[in-house]
Design a protein around this motif. Structure first.
Motif, PDB file in Angstrom:
ATOM      1  N   LEU A  68       0.856  -1.182   0.000  1.00  0.00           N
ATOM      2  CA  LEU A  68       0.000   0.000   0.000  1.00  0.00           C
ATOM      3  C   LEU A  68       0.890   1.229   0.000  1.00  0.00           C
ATOM      4  O   LEU A  68       1.792   1.355   0.829  1.00  0.00           O
ATOM      5  N   THR A  69       0.620   2.156  -0.944  1.00  0.00           N
ATOM      6  CA  THR A  69       1.322   3.434  -0.982  1.00  0.00           C
ATOM      7  C   THR A  69       0.300   4.540  -0.772  1.00  0.00           C
ATOM      8  O   THR A  69      -0.717   4.584  -1.457  1.00  0.00           O
ATOM      9  N   ILE A  70       0.574   5.418   0.194  1.00  0.00           N
ATOM     10  CA  ILE A  70      -0.239   6.616   0.420  1.00  0.00           C
ATOM     11  C   ILE A  70       0.513   7.750  -0.275  1.00  0.00           C
ATOM     12  O   ILE A  70       1.599   8.132   0.154  1.00  0.00           O
ATOM     13  N   ALA A  71      -0.056   8.264  -1.357  1.00  0.00           N
ATOM     14  CA  ALA A  71       0.616   9.244  -2.209  1.00  0.00           C
ATOM     15  C   ALA A  71       0.727  10.613  -1.526  1.00  0.00           C
ATOM     16  O   ALA A  71      -0.056  10.932  -0.624  1.00  0.00           O
ATOM     17  N   PRO A  72       1.684  11.442  -1.970  1.00  0.00           N
ATOM     18  CA  PRO A  72       1.801  12.808  -1.442  1.00  0.00           C
ATOM     19  C   PRO A  72       0.492  13.568  -1.625  1.00  0.00           C
ATOM     20  O   PRO A  72      -0.153  13.451  -2.667  1.00  0.00           O
ATOM     21  N   GLY A  73       0.100  14.319  -0.621  1.00  0.00           N
ATOM     22  CA  GLY A  73      -1.137  15.101  -0.699  1.00  0.00           C
ATOM     23  C   GLY A  73      -2.383  14.336  -0.294  1.00  0.00           C
ATOM     24  O   GLY A  73      -3.447  14.915  -0.141  1.00  0.00           O
ATOM     25  N   SER A  74      -2.274  13.025  -0.098  1.00  0.00           N
ATOM     26  CA  SER A  74      -3.421  12.211   0.317  1.00  0.00           C
ATOM     27  C   SER A  74      -3.670  12.377   1.803  1.00  0.00           C
ATOM     28  O   SER A  74      -2.755  12.661   2.575  1.00  0.00           O
ATOM     29  N   ARG A  75      -4.923  12.159   2.199  1.00  0.00           N
ATOM     30  CA  ARG A  75      -5.312  12.176   3.614  1.00  0.00           C
ATOM     31  C   ARG A  75      -6.082  10.891   3.875  1.00  0.00           C
ATOM     32  O   ARG A  75      -7.195  10.741   3.381  1.00  0.00           O
ATOM     33  N   VAL A  76      -5.486   9.997   4.653  1.00  0.00           N
ATOM     34  CA  VAL A  76      -6.089   8.694   4.920  1.00  0.00           C
ATOM     35  C   VAL A  76      -6.291   8.542   6.422  1.00  0.00           C
ATOM     36  O   VAL A  76      -5.367   8.750   7.208  1.00  0.00           O
ATOM     37  N   ASN A  77      -7.519   8.185   6.808  1.00  0.00           N
ATOM     38  CA  ASN A  77      -7.866   7.878   8.187  1.00  0.00           C
ATOM     39  C   ASN A  77      -8.416   6.459   8.155  1.00  0.00           C
ATOM     40  O   ASN A  77      -9.558   6.251   7.738  1.00  0.00           O
ATOM     41  N   ALA A  78      -7.590   5.478   8.555  1.00  0.00           N
ATOM     42  CA  ALA A  78      -7.996   4.091   8.326  1.00  0.00           C
ATOM     43  C   ALA A  78      -7.277   3.119   9.248  1.00  0.00           C
ATOM     44  O   ALA A  78      -6.266   3.434   9.857  1.00  0.00           O
ATOM     45  N   SER A  79      -7.821   1.919   9.274  1.00  0.00           N
ATOM     46  CA  SER A  79      -7.160   0.766   9.840  1.00  0.00           C
ATOM     47  C   SER A  79      -6.613  -0.001   8.637  1.00  0.00           C
ATOM     48  O   SER A  79      -7.367  -0.326   7.718  1.00  0.00           O
ATOM     49  N   VAL A  80      -5.297  -0.265   8.626  1.00  0.00           N
ATOM     50  CA  VAL A  80      -4.651  -0.842   7.444  1.00  0.00           C
ATOM     51  C   VAL A  80      -3.950  -2.140   7.797  1.00  0.00           C
ATOM     52  O   VAL A  80      -3.270  -2.231   8.820  1.00  0.00           O
ATOM     53  N   SER A  81      -4.103  -3.134   6.929  1.00  0.00           N
ATOM     54  CA  SER A  81      -3.346  -4.368   7.016  1.00  0.00           C
ATOM     55  C   SER A  81      -2.778  -4.645   5.624  1.00  0.00           C
ATOM     56  O   SER A  81      -3.530  -4.812   4.653  1.00  0.00           O
ATOM     57  N   ALA A  82      -1.433  -4.664   5.528  1.00  0.00           N
ATOM     58  CA  ALA A  82      -0.756  -4.907   4.253  1.00  0.00           C
ATOM     59  C   ALA A  82       0.633  -5.457   4.545  1.00  0.00           C
ATOM     60  O   ALA A  82       1.143  -5.332   5.669  1.00  0.00           O
ATOM     61  N   HIS A  83       1.254  -6.043   3.552  1.00  0.00           N
ATOM     62  CA  HIS A  83       2.611  -6.560   3.717  1.00  0.00           C
ATOM     63  C   HIS A  83       3.604  -5.404   3.872  1.00  0.00           C
ATOM     64  O   HIS A  83       4.438  -5.402   4.766  1.00  0.00           O
ATOM     65  N   VAL A  84       3.484  -4.402   2.995  1.00  0.00           N
ATOM     66  CA  VAL A  84       4.358  -3.226   3.017  1.00  0.00           C
ATOM     67  C   VAL A  84       3.488  -1.983   2.911  1.00  0.00           C
ATOM     68  O   VAL A  84       2.554  -1.942   2.113  1.00  0.00           O
ATOM     69  N   VAL A  85       3.782  -0.961   3.721  1.00  0.00           N
ATOM     70  CA  VAL A  85       3.077   0.323   3.647  1.00  0.00           C
ATOM     71  C   VAL A  85       4.125   1.420   3.487  1.00  0.00           C
ATOM     72  O   VAL A  85       5.081   1.486   4.261  1.00  0.00           O
ATOM     73  N   THR A  86       3.923   2.276   2.482  1.00  0.00           N
ATOM     74  CA  THR A  86       4.795   3.425   2.250  1.00  0.00           C
ATOM     75  C   THR A  86       3.954   4.684   2.361  1.00  0.00           C
ATOM     76  O   THR A  86       2.970   4.833   1.644  1.00  0.00           O
ATOM     77  N   LEU A  87       4.340   5.577   3.287  1.00  0.00           N
ATOM     78  CA  LEU A  87       3.586   6.805   3.531  1.00  0.00           C
ATOM     79  C   LEU A  87       4.318   8.002   2.942  1.00  0.00           C
ATOM     80  O   LEU A  87       5.419   8.329   3.371  1.00  0.00           O
ATOM     81  N   HIS A  88       3.688   8.649   1.974  1.00  0.00           N
ATOM     82  CA  HIS A  88       4.169   9.923   1.448  1.00  0.00           C
ATOM     83  C   HIS A  88       3.200  11.030   1.853  1.00  0.00           C
ATOM     84  O   HIS A  88       3.565  12.187   1.883  1.00  0.00           O
ATOM     85  N   GLY A  89       1.948  10.671   2.122  1.00  0.00           N
ATOM     86  CA  GLY A  89       0.903  11.621   2.503  1.00  0.00           C
ATOM     87  C   GLY A  89       0.575  11.510   3.980  1.00  0.00           C
ATOM     88  O   GLY A  89       1.280  10.867   4.752  1.00  0.00           O
ATOM     89  N   HIS A  90      -0.540  12.115   4.390  1.00  0.00           N
ATOM     90  CA  HIS A  90      -0.962  12.128   5.790  1.00  0.00           C
ATOM     91  C   HIS A  90      -1.758  10.856   6.100  1.00  0.00           C
ATOM     92  O   HIS A  90      -2.695  10.511   5.382  1.00  0.00           O
TER      93      HIS A  90
END
Length: 82
Positions: free
Chosen positions: A38-60
């Protein structure tokens, strides 16, 4: 294969996918990706419960993350826990 959710969307709900996913929008809910990235792109706003193998945060991101690998970019990624 990879899926990208575009910037102009606002999504509320639960998302389950069997492939890599890039979120480039406002998202509230839960994201379940099993053994995928899962990639959270720059400028994104995510409020969540996440389950993934790999998570990359560029956004909020606010919420809980369950992942084997978590990368937060210094330039724009931010994780807030409730």
């Amino acid at each position: 294969m990879s899926v990208q959710i575009e910037r102009n969307l606002r999504i509320n709900g639960d998302l389950t996918a069997g492939e890599d996913l890039t979120v480039d929008c406002a998202f509230d809910g839960s994201i379940q990706l099993g053994g995928h990235h899962l990639t959270i792109a720059p400028g994104s706003r995510v409020n969540a419960s996440v389950s993934a193998h790999v998570v990359t945060l560029h956004g909020h991101f606010e919420g809980q993350i369950e992942a084997e690998q978590l990368t937060v970019t210094a330039a724009g990624g931010r994780q807030t826990r409730p």
